[in-house]
Design a protein around this motif. Structure first.
Motif, PDB file in Angstrom:
ATOM      1  N   ASP A  38       7.411  -9.560  -7.256  1.00  0.00           N
ATOM      2  CA  ASP A  38       8.191 -10.674  -6.690  1.00  0.00           C
ATOM      3  C   ASP A  38       7.999 -10.848  -5.178  1.00  0.00           C
ATOM      4  OD1 ASP A  38       9.292 -11.163  -9.240  1.00  0.00           O
ATOM      5  OD2 ASP A  38      10.872  -9.673  -8.889  1.00  0.00           O
ATOM      6  N   LYS A  39       7.052 -10.101  -4.582  1.00  0.00           N
ATOM      7  CA  LYS A  39       6.731 -10.304  -3.167  1.00  0.00           C
ATOM      8  C   LYS A  39       5.647 -11.381  -3.053  1.00  0.00           C
ATOM      9  CE  LYS A  39       9.161  -7.089  -0.949  1.00  0.00           C
ATOM     10  NZ  LYS A  39       8.921  -5.740  -1.341  1.00  0.00           N
ATOM     11  N   PRO A  40       5.640 -12.149  -1.973  1.00  0.00           N
ATOM     12  CA  PRO A  40       4.553 -13.134  -1.788  1.00  0.00           C
ATOM     13  C   PRO A  40       3.233 -12.422  -1.538  1.00  0.00           C
ATOM     14  CG  PRO A  40       5.989 -13.050   0.154  1.00  0.00           C
ATOM     15  CD  PRO A  40       6.643 -12.206  -0.896  1.00  0.00           C
ATOM     16  N   LEU A  41       2.244 -12.690  -2.385  1.00  0.00           N
ATOM     17  CA  LEU A  41       0.957 -12.007  -2.301  1.00  0.00           C
ATOM     18  C   LEU A  41      -0.203 -12.939  -2.002  1.00  0.00           C
ATOM     19  CD1 LEU A  41       1.373  -9.593  -5.381  1.00  0.00           C
ATOM     20  CD2 LEU A  41       1.817  -9.100  -2.965  1.00  0.00           C
ATOM     21  N   GLY A  42       0.084 -14.220  -1.901  1.00  0.00           N
ATOM     22  CA  GLY A  42      -0.986 -15.161  -1.615  1.00  0.00           C
ATOM     23  C   GLY A  42      -1.951 -15.298  -2.779  1.00  0.00           C
ATOM     24  N   SER A  43      -3.212 -15.559  -2.455  1.00  0.00           N
ATOM     25  CA  SER A  43      -4.209 -15.799  -3.505  1.00  0.00           C
ATOM     26  C   SER A  43      -4.903 -14.536  -3.967  1.00  0.00           C
ATOM     27  CB  SER A  43      -5.264 -16.781  -2.985  1.00  0.00           C
ATOM     28  OG  SER A  43      -5.941 -16.232  -1.858  1.00  0.00           O
ATOM     29  N   CYS A  44      -4.681 -13.406  -3.261  1.00  0.00           N
ATOM     30  CA  CYS A  44      -5.396 -12.180  -3.604  1.00  0.00           C
ATOM     31  C   CYS A  44      -4.691 -10.975  -2.992  1.00  0.00           C
ATOM     32  CB  CYS A  44      -6.836 -12.267  -3.081  1.00  0.00           C
ATOM     33  SG  CYS A  44      -7.875 -10.838  -3.489  1.00  0.00           S
ATOM     34  N   LEU A  45      -4.756  -9.843  -3.687  1.00  0.00           N
ATOM     35  CA  LEU A  45      -4.234  -8.577  -3.173  1.00  0.00           C
ATOM     36  C   LEU A  45      -5.405  -7.626  -2.959  1.00  0.00           C
ATOM     37  CD1 LEU A  45      -1.986  -6.479  -2.554  1.00  0.00           C
ATOM     38  CD2 LEU A  45      -1.931  -5.986  -5.019  1.00  0.00           C
ATOM     39  N   LEU A  46      -5.504  -7.054  -1.768  1.00  0.00           N
ATOM     40  CA  LEU A  46      -6.561  -6.091  -1.446  1.00  0.00           C
ATOM     41  C   LEU A  46      -5.988  -4.680  -1.482  1.00  0.00           C
ATOM     42  CD1 LEU A  46      -8.324  -7.837   1.588  1.00  0.00           C
ATOM     43  CD2 LEU A  46      -8.811  -8.088  -0.843  1.00  0.00           C
ATOM     44  N   LEU A  47      -6.707  -3.777  -2.146  1.00  0.00           N
ATOM     45  CA  LEU A  47      -6.313  -2.376  -2.228  1.00  0.00           C
ATOM     46  C   LEU A  47      -7.477  -1.494  -1.794  1.00  0.00           C
ATOM     47  CD1 LEU A  47      -4.521  -2.209  -5.725  1.00  0.00           C
ATOM     48  CD2 LEU A  47      -3.453  -2.423  -3.473  1.00  0.00           C
ATOM     49  N   PRO A  48      -7.203  -0.359  -1.133  1.00  0.00           N
ATOM     50  CA  PRO A  48      -8.289   0.545  -0.726  1.00  0.00           C
ATOM     51  C   PRO A  48      -8.919   1.246  -1.913  1.00  0.00           C
ATOM     52  CG  PRO A  48      -6.158   1.536  -0.238  1.00  0.00           C
ATOM     53  CD  PRO A  48      -5.877   0.125  -0.692  1.00  0.00           C
ATOM     54  N   GLU A  49     -10.214   1.515  -1.809  1.00  0.00           N
ATOM     55  CA  GLU A  49     -10.982   2.092  -2.903  1.00  0.00           C
ATOM     56  C   GLU A  49     -10.444   3.444  -3.356  1.00  0.00           C
ATOM     57  OE1 GLU A  49     -15.750   2.592  -3.734  1.00  0.00           O
ATOM     58  OE2 GLU A  49     -14.973   3.249  -1.798  1.00  0.00           O
ATOM     59  N   ASN A  50      -9.944   4.266  -2.421  1.00  0.00           N
ATOM     60  CA  ASN A  50      -9.517   5.620  -2.781  1.00  0.00           C
ATOM     61  C   ASN A  50      -8.214   5.662  -3.560  1.00  0.00           C
ATOM     62  OD1 ASN A  50      -7.673   5.001  -0.777  1.00  0.00           O
ATOM     63  ND2 ASN A  50      -8.009   6.858   0.413  1.00  0.00           N
ATOM     64  N   ILE A  51      -7.650   4.510  -3.821  1.00  0.00           N
ATOM     65  CA  ILE A  51      -6.409   4.448  -4.590  1.00  0.00           C
ATOM     66  C   ILE A  51      -6.674   4.604  -6.092  1.00  0.00           C
ATOM     67  CG2 ILE A  51      -6.165   1.990  -5.177  1.00  0.00           C
ATOM     68  CD1 ILE A  51      -3.393   2.101  -3.844  1.00  0.00           C
ATOM     69  N   LEU A  52      -7.949   4.438  -6.482  1.00  0.00           N
ATOM     70  CA  LEU A  52      -8.348   4.534  -7.883  1.00  0.00           C
ATOM     71  C   LEU A  52      -9.135   5.811  -8.136  1.00  0.00           C
ATOM     72  CD1 LEU A  52      -9.590   0.884  -8.504  1.00  0.00           C
ATOM     73  CD2 LEU A  52      -7.416   1.861  -9.250  1.00  0.00           C
ATOM     74  N   ARG A  53      -9.123   6.234  -9.392  1.00  0.00           N
ATOM     75  CA  ARG A  53      -9.956   7.353  -9.792  1.00  0.00           C
ATOM     76  C   ARG A  53     -11.415   6.971  -9.567  1.00  0.00           C
ATOM     77  NH1 ARG A  53      -9.635  10.130 -15.814  1.00  0.00           N
ATOM     78  NH2 ARG A  53     -11.072  11.861 -15.440  1.00  0.00           N
ATOM     79  N   SER A  54     -12.214   7.895  -9.032  1.00  0.00           N
ATOM     80  CA  SER A  54     -13.588   7.604  -8.637  1.00  0.00           C
ATOM     81  C   SER A  54     -14.387   6.975  -9.771  1.00  0.00           C
ATOM     82  CB  SER A  54     -14.278   8.891  -8.179  1.00  0.00           C
ATOM     83  OG  SER A  54     -15.615   8.635  -7.815  1.00  0.00           O
ATOM     84  N   GLY A  55     -14.936   5.792  -9.491  1.00  0.00           N
ATOM     85  CA  GLY A  55     -15.792   5.111 -10.450  1.00  0.00           C
ATOM     86  C   GLY A  55     -15.064   4.448 -11.603  1.00  0.00           C
ATOM     87  N   GLU A  56     -13.718   4.449 -11.577  1.00  0.00           N
ATOM     88  CA  GLU A  56     -12.951   3.876 -12.679  1.00  0.00           C
ATOM     89  C   GLU A  56     -11.884   2.919 -12.141  1.00  0.00           C
ATOM     90  OE1 GLU A  56     -11.580   6.682 -15.600  1.00  0.00           O
ATOM     91  OE2 GLU A  56     -13.154   8.123 -15.095  1.00  0.00           O
ATOM     92  N   ASP A  57     -11.171   2.258 -13.065  1.00  0.00           N
ATOM     93  CA  ASP A  57     -10.119   1.327 -12.654  1.00  0.00           C
ATOM     94  C   ASP A  57      -8.733   1.898 -12.973  1.00  0.00           C
ATOM     95  OD1 ASP A  57     -10.001   1.153 -15.388  1.00  0.00           O
ATOM     96  OD2 ASP A  57     -10.176  -1.036 -15.496  1.00  0.00           O
ATOM     97  N   VAL A  58      -8.578   3.212 -12.809  1.00  0.00           N
ATOM     98  CA  VAL A  58      -7.355   3.917 -13.205  1.00  0.00           C
ATOM     99  C   VAL A  58      -6.658   4.504 -11.987  1.00  0.00           C
ATOM    100  CG1 VAL A  58      -6.404   5.738 -14.666  1.00  0.00           C
ATOM    101  CG2 VAL A  58      -8.451   4.519 -15.398  1.00  0.00           C
ATOM    102  N   PHE A  59      -5.347   4.279 -11.906  1.00  0.00           N
ATOM    103  CA  PHE A  59      -4.543   4.900 -10.860  1.00  0.00           C
ATOM    104  C   PHE A  59      -4.148   6.314 -11.289  1.00  0.00           C
ATOM    105  CE2 PHE A  59      -3.901   0.326 -10.432  1.00  0.00           C
ATOM    106  CZ  PHE A  59      -4.092   0.132  -9.072  1.00  0.00           C
TER     107      PHE A  59
END
Length: 459
Positions: free
Chosen positions: A403-424
């Protein structure tokens, strides 16, 4: 030239390695080796791990013993160019099981993990081979004389070592291992073999700080130049410490004292050896509210994975890229190209937030049509004392960005995900978060240039 003989093999080997892939056009393909085959030996010698394999296939003539799924064994003779690869890949990149840590460190982060997470997050590795391959740190307590011999034989360098304390009795206490002090003698063998090393000290208040830190650094200086760097990082404390050794967080005065000592040693080391040697992680400077050291003081950023110099490198790369972009913009002042404009959001850990916010403001000065919202994410999952972006979970992102205003896109740093995957870390997947927030999410690589590129490509 390749010669092969096939038949029922009489040589049985205890250890074998399953081939997972054979590269097209490779020697392995010409030998008719297939996925599922097992490598039993090279030149009648069992292969312990990837280092044995890479060492033994360098010769111009080798003999491979391969076992087919039907248990038939093939002896394959290969004449090839020196160091020419066979084109084989194996089920395990290490070609062996990872070695489990035998310590019970008072500061171990894995012991502070909540229950119910995926099994791999609870595995404590202490494997010198991973130190060379992936940059992992080892305590030396899990290394035998055989391991040291192989490091020296194969020139596995650099080796990254978790020292924590050079006082043998204190080291035994910190690692909860009565052999931890004696293990420090292995550093002398590595030194004698001219193996290069990097070190780290996880600092715990009231244990290995103060006079003990000074003693440790003085002792470690004796290993220069083979010991190229030592990082000092504050212990990470999650909210899951019930039943563990009582540790306290550092405060601003503590951080100032650590920095003052480290910077005094840096001046001494640079004058004597031409390197700064010991480095405080970025967290100390933020806690002390001090400016990050200049790039030259990081000696080529040898300790980036320990959070040493990450923010200085990021901001310097960002400024270099912005300088190029603004110069290009000035040259094209009369161009009809459209200026980038749009609204987007960035989420990051509290540690990096002030720097990311400053970078966003800098970009809006150059391109007024850009509008940013930078959100510092509080780590409720592990506890608010954890402020790095690499330990942010999907559920914390969802609860704080919903419910926060995020505009047209949200950017996240690469190290937030498991290496080489799309998993937190909490096993939430990136598409799941995108759907819940109803906004596209772009992952930003770690460099300052990537930050600029990601923003401009997102609008």
């Amino acid at each position: 030239m390749i010669r092969s003989t096939a038949g029922k093999g009489k040589v049985m080997k205890e250890k074998s390695h399953v081939v997972s892939k054979v590269l097209p056009g490779s020697i392995g393909e010409e030998l008719e080796i297939e996925p599922g085959d097992r490598l039993l030996s090279i030149d009648n010698t069992e292969i312990e791990d990837i280092f044995d394999y890479q060492f033994m296939i360098q010769d111009t003539y080798i003999e491979l013993l391969i076992e087919k799924p039907n248990k038939e064994q093939w002896l394959l003779e290969v004449e090839k160019d020196y160091e020419e690869d066979l084109g084989l890949e194996f089920e395990s990149g290490l070609m062996d099981e990872y070695r489990h840590c035998c310590n019970k460190c008072v500061f171990c982060f894995i012991d502070q993990m909540p229950p119910g997470m995926r099994d791999t997050l609870y595995f404590k590795d202490d494997d010198s081979r991973l130190s060379f391959l992936q940059g992992n740190y080892v305590t030396l307590t899990n290394m035998s004389d055989h391991d040291i011999d192989r490091i020296c034989r194969y020139r596995l360098s650099p080796i990254n070592i978790s020292f924590h304390a050079m006082n043998p009795e204190l080291r035994c206490k910190l690692l909860n291992n009565r052999f931890a002090g004696e293990a420090l003698k292995k550093v002398d063998r590595l030194m004698e073999a001219d193996i290069h090393m990097n070190g780290q000290i996880v600092l715990c208040k009231g244990l290995n700080d103060g006079k003990e830190l000074e003693y440790s650094i003085r002792e470690l200086m004796k290993y220069i130049p083979n010991l190229e760097s030592v990082s000092v990082v504050p212990v990470g404390l999650t909210k899951y410490r019930r039943g563990l050794y009582p540790l306290e967080p550092f405060d601003r005065a503590d951080a100032e004292a650590v920095i003052d000592f480290i910077e005094s040693v840096q001046r001494e080391c640079f004058a004597r050896y031409g390197i700064h040697f010991v480095h405080a992680s970025d967290e100390w400077y933020i806690l002390a509210d001090r400016e990050m050291p200049e790039a030259e003081r990081y000696d080529g950023y040898l300790q980036l994975e320990n959070g040493v110099g990450m923010l200085r490198l990021l901001t310097n790369e960002f400024e270099e890229e912005m300088k190029k972009r603004t110069e290009r913009k000035d040259l094209q002042a009369d161009s009809q190209d459209e200026e980038p404009e749009g609204e987007l959001a960035i989420a990051t850990g509290k540690l990096a937030y002030p720097y990311i916010q400053s970078m966003a403001e800098r970009m809006t000065q150059v391109w007024p049509g850009l509008h940013f919202r930078v959100y510092p994410i509080t780590n409720f999952f592990f506890g608010e004392k954890i402020t790095v972006s690499g330990l942010i979970t999907g559920q914390d992102l969802l609860s704080q960005l919903k419910d926060k205003p995020l505009g047209s896109c949200l950017l996240l740093p690469e190290n937030i995900l498991r290496s080489g995957e799309d998993v937190f870390l909490d096993d939430m997947r990136l598409p799941e978060l995108e759907k819940a927030l109803q906004v596209p999410i772009n992952i930003v690589k770690s460099s300052g240039k990537d930050f600029v590129d990601s923003v401009l490509n997102a609008v």
